[in-house]
Motif scaffolding. Sequence first.
Motif: not given
Length: 70
Positions: A3-6, A11-13, A18-21, A53-57
């Motif tokens: 089951x996917x934990x949101x 966190x994974x995304x 961070x890796x892409x940056x 919102x954190x992921x969007x930013x």
Amino acid sequence: YAVSDPSSEVSTKLLALQALEGVAQMDGASQSTAAIKPAVVAVLAAAMNHPSGLLRQAAVDVRNAWYVME
């Protein structure tokens, strides 16, 4: 199937962003990533629609880093 934990998903995304940056900030990145830059920018644009919102930013910040990479 697990089951996917949101919160874990976000966190994974964030780690992926961070890796892409980090790639965008490497010396010589523009030469070695020129072929994939359009695809990465497109995927980052899609990430800017995430409910978190954190992921969007973070996606906005990383997309900007890829745009200005020379």
